[in-house]
Scaffold this motif. Structure first.
Motif, mmCIF file in Angstrom:
data_model
loop_
_atom_site.group_PDB
_atom_site.id
_atom_site.type_symbol
_atom_site.label_atom_id
_atom_site.label_comp_id
_atom_site.label_asym_id
_atom_site.label_seq_id
_atom_site.Cartn_x
_atom_site.Cartn_y
_atom_site.Cartn_z
ATOM 1 N N VAL A 27 15.996 1.684 -0.249
ATOM 2 C CA VAL A 27 14.577 1.123 -0.307
ATOM 3 C C VAL A 27 13.696 2.007 -0.937
ATOM 4 O O VAL A 27 13.876 3.145 -1.234
ATOM 5 C CB VAL A 27 13.974 1.307 1.143
ATOM 6 C CG1 VAL A 27 12.580 0.829 1.271
ATOM 7 C CG2 VAL A 27 14.717 0.151 2.094
ATOM 8 N N LEU A 28 12.815 1.461 -1.924
ATOM 9 C CA LEU A 28 11.829 1.962 -2.720
ATOM 10 C C LEU A 28 10.548 1.673 -2.259
ATOM 11 O O LEU A 28 10.277 0.311 -1.707
ATOM 12 C CB LEU A 28 11.936 1.356 -4.014
ATOM 13 C CG LEU A 28 13.119 1.236 -4.813
ATOM 14 C CD1 LEU A 28 13.243 0.618 -6.323
ATOM 15 C CD2 LEU A 28 14.195 2.622 -4.890
ATOM 16 N N MET A 29 9.650 2.791 -2.268
ATOM 17 C CA MET A 29 8.149 2.565 -1.580
ATOM 18 C C MET A 29 7.419 3.413 -2.316
ATOM 19 O O MET A 29 7.830 4.788 -2.637
ATOM 20 C CB MET A 29 8.133 2.379 -0.326
ATOM 21 C CG MET A 29 8.537 3.419 0.651
ATOM 22 S SD MET A 29 8.404 3.685 2.196
ATOM 23 C CE MET A 29 9.409 2.499 2.646
ATOM 24 N N GLY A 30 6.198 3.203 -2.563
ATOM 25 C CA GLY A 30 5.248 4.064 -2.981
ATOM 26 C C GLY A 30 4.337 4.868 -1.764
ATOM 27 O O GLY A 30 4.724 4.430 -0.614
ATOM 28 N N ARG A 31 3.576 5.828 -1.950
ATOM 29 C CA ARG A 31 3.098 6.711 -1.002
ATOM 30 C C ARG A 31 2.075 5.843 0.028
ATOM 31 O O ARG A 31 2.294 5.950 1.088
ATOM 32 C CB ARG A 31 2.155 7.820 -1.748
ATOM 33 C CG ARG A 31 1.445 8.601 -0.621
ATOM 34 C CD ARG A 31 0.550 9.614 -1.168
ATOM 35 N NE ARG A 31 -0.471 8.853 -2.341
ATOM 36 C CZ ARG A 31 -1.563 8.514 -1.708
ATOM 37 N NH1 ARG A 31 -1.981 8.255 -0.688
ATOM 38 N NH2 ARG A 31 -2.317 7.845 -2.527
ATOM 39 N N LYS A 32 1.451 5.006 -0.570
ATOM 40 C CA LYS A 32 0.444 4.097 0.282
ATOM 41 C C LYS A 32 1.443 3.233 1.068
ATOM 42 O O LYS A 32 1.003 3.004 2.483
ATOM 43 C CB LYS A 32 -0.481 3.233 -0.442
ATOM 44 C CG LYS A 32 -1.488 4.164 -1.161
ATOM 45 C CD LYS A 32 -2.282 3.171 -2.250
ATOM 46 C CE LYS A 32 -3.307 3.865 -3.000
ATOM 47 N NZ LYS A 32 -4.167 3.197 -3.891
ATOM 48 N N THR A 33 2.455 2.682 0.655
ATOM 49 C CA THR A 33 3.290 1.946 1.529
ATOM 50 C C THR A 33 3.876 2.642 2.389
ATOM 51 O O THR A 33 4.040 2.344 3.644
ATOM 52 C CB THR A 33 4.430 1.125 0.930
ATOM 53 O OG1 THR A 33 3.734 0.196 -0.148
ATOM 54 C CG2 THR A 33 5.267 0.420 1.640
ATOM 55 N N TRP A 34 4.099 3.823 2.334
ATOM 56 C CA TRP A 34 4.949 4.855 3.220
ATOM 57 C C TRP A 34 3.851 5.132 4.305
ATOM 58 O O TRP A 34 4.382 5.142 5.556
ATOM 59 C CB TRP A 34 5.335 6.010 2.550
ATOM 60 C CG TRP A 34 5.813 7.084 3.601
ATOM 61 C CD1 TRP A 34 5.318 8.268 4.298
ATOM 62 C CD2 TRP A 34 7.039 6.930 4.411
ATOM 63 N NE1 TRP A 34 5.881 8.640 5.133
ATOM 64 C CE2 TRP A 34 7.151 7.983 5.279
ATOM 65 C CE3 TRP A 34 8.262 6.194 4.452
ATOM 66 C CZ2 TRP A 34 8.003 8.133 6.150
ATOM 67 C CZ3 TRP A 34 9.094 6.312 5.154
ATOM 68 C CH2 TRP A 34 9.180 7.406 6.184
ATOM 69 N N GLU A 35 2.668 5.549 4.050
ATOM 70 C CA GLU A 35 1.670 5.833 4.750
ATOM 71 C C GLU A 35 1.371 4.935 6.061
ATOM 72 O O GLU A 35 1.182 5.013 6.919
ATOM 73 C CB GLU A 35 0.320 6.430 4.128
ATOM 74 C CG GLU A 35 0.575 7.691 3.512
ATOM 75 C CD GLU A 35 -0.748 7.852 2.666
ATOM 76 O OE1 GLU A 35 -1.272 7.078 2.334
ATOM 77 O OE2 GLU A 35 -0.601 9.324 2.140
ATOM 78 N N PHE A 36 1.329 3.485 5.343
ATOM 79 C CA PHE A 36 1.133 2.268 6.233
ATOM 80 C C PHE A 36 2.280 2.052 7.249
ATOM 81 O O PHE A 36 2.250 1.968 8.430
ATOM 82 C CB PHE A 36 1.134 1.302 5.280
ATOM 83 C CG PHE A 36 0.862 -0.154 6.112
ATOM 84 C CD1 PHE A 36 -0.253 -0.598 7.015
ATOM 85 C CD2 PHE A 36 1.985 -1.104 6.287
ATOM 86 C CE1 PHE A 36 -0.453 -1.537 7.359
ATOM 87 C CE2 PHE A 36 1.840 -2.272 6.909
ATOM 88 C CZ PHE A 36 0.447 -2.485 7.584
ATOM 89 N N ALA A 37 3.813 2.255 6.969
ATOM 90 C CA ALA A 37 4.548 2.175 7.656
ATOM 91 C C ALA A 37 4.784 3.264 8.558
ATOM 92 O O ALA A 37 5.094 2.867 9.848
ATOM 93 C CB ALA A 37 6.179 2.072 6.672
ATOM 94 N N ALA A 38 4.374 4.330 8.160
ATOM 95 C CA ALA A 38 4.278 5.503 9.403
ATOM 96 C C ALA A 38 3.173 5.128 10.321
ATOM 97 O O ALA A 38 3.348 5.332 11.532
ATOM 98 C CB ALA A 38 3.921 6.884 8.497
ATOM 99 N N ALA A 39 2.106 4.785 9.793
ATOM 100 C CA ALA A 39 1.060 4.469 10.746
ATOM 101 C C ALA A 39 1.482 3.348 11.835
ATOM 102 O O ALA A 39 0.866 3.372 13.099
ATOM 103 C CB ALA A 39 -0.182 3.949 10.207
ATOM 104 N N GLN A 40 2.346 2.506 11.284
ATOM 105 C CA GLN A 40 2.858 1.324 12.038
ATOM 106 C C GLN A 40 3.932 1.778 13.308
ATOM 107 O O GLN A 40 4.817 1.018 13.644
ATOM 108 C CB GLN A 40 3.334 0.060 11.519
ATOM 109 C CG GLN A 40 2.185 -0.390 10.418
ATOM 110 C CD GLN A 40 1.066 -1.096 11.234
ATOM 111 O OE1 GLN A 40 1.407 -1.853 12.328
ATOM 112 N NE2 GLN A 40 -0.074 -0.734 10.964
#
Length: 199
Positions: A46-59
């Motif tokens: 899986v590839l993701m940028g920082r903003k996507t990671w932060e969103f996923a972590a918040a979920q």
């Protein structure tokens, strides 16, 4: 060569989340769950940028419990953890590459990539393995589209207009030709569409 698929659930007007990050409009019907289960069996990165990671972590999707963050960013695929887990997401353990030039250490269960994203992804594609999923990351996707590194686009279009929010496509520099390879109606009025990128 491995295939990179850029995919997400999105609204009919092309947003993957509302302006406030809301995703309460997304539907998870049994046929979607079956499709996703089949899809994730074909993917091991899986590839993701920082903003996507932060969103996923918040979920509530975090790294592997008890794993330690890496303090050294990677410049070569495979030099970090073998696999991570987007805990709570229904995604099985996969190698998770987090692209960021601002983070100094990787969150648990990820491999931090601060080198050139295009070079890194092209190197990863040449290595043995299954498919590669690009999650969210409109900015990251833009640079990979421009370099011809994305092979497929997969959309689960939901019957809702959000008006504004986080766009699925962002900062594309030019026209990109696509060929429809799959289309099916899903429960709840959603439509799954998969396109091959014509490079």
């Amino acid at each position: 060569m491995r295939t990179v698929t850029y995919g997400a659930a999105c609204s009919l007007d092309g947003f993957i989340a509302g302006s406030d990050g809301a995703v309460d409009w997304m539907q998870f019907s049994p046929d979607v769950e079956q499709y996703m289960s089949e899809y994730w069996s074909t993917v091991d990165a899986v590839l993701m940028g920082r903003k996507t990671w932060e969103f996923a972590a918040a979920q509530g999707m975090g790294g592997e419990p008890g794993s330690e963050p890496s303090s050294e960013p990677s410049s070569e695929p495979g030099s970090g953890p073998e696999s991570g887990s987007l805990e709570g997401s229904g995604i099985p353990p996969v190698a998770t590459y987090l692209f960021s030039r601002t983070l100094s250490e990787a969150p648990p269960g990820t491999e931090l990539v601060s080198s050139d994203a295009v070079d890194f992804v092209n190197t990863l594609k040449r290595q043995p393995g299954k498919g590669i999923c690009l999650m969210g990351g409109g900015e990251l996707a833009g640079s990979l589209f421009e370099a011809g590194a994305i092979d497929q686009v997969s959309l689960n279009v939901h019957p809702v207009l959000l008006g504004s929010g986080v766009p699925f496509f962002r900062d594309l520099k030019g026209r990109i030709g696509l060929e429809l390879t799959e289309s099916r109606r899903l429960d709840g009025g959603c439509v799954l569409m998969v396109y091959r990128v014509r490079n």
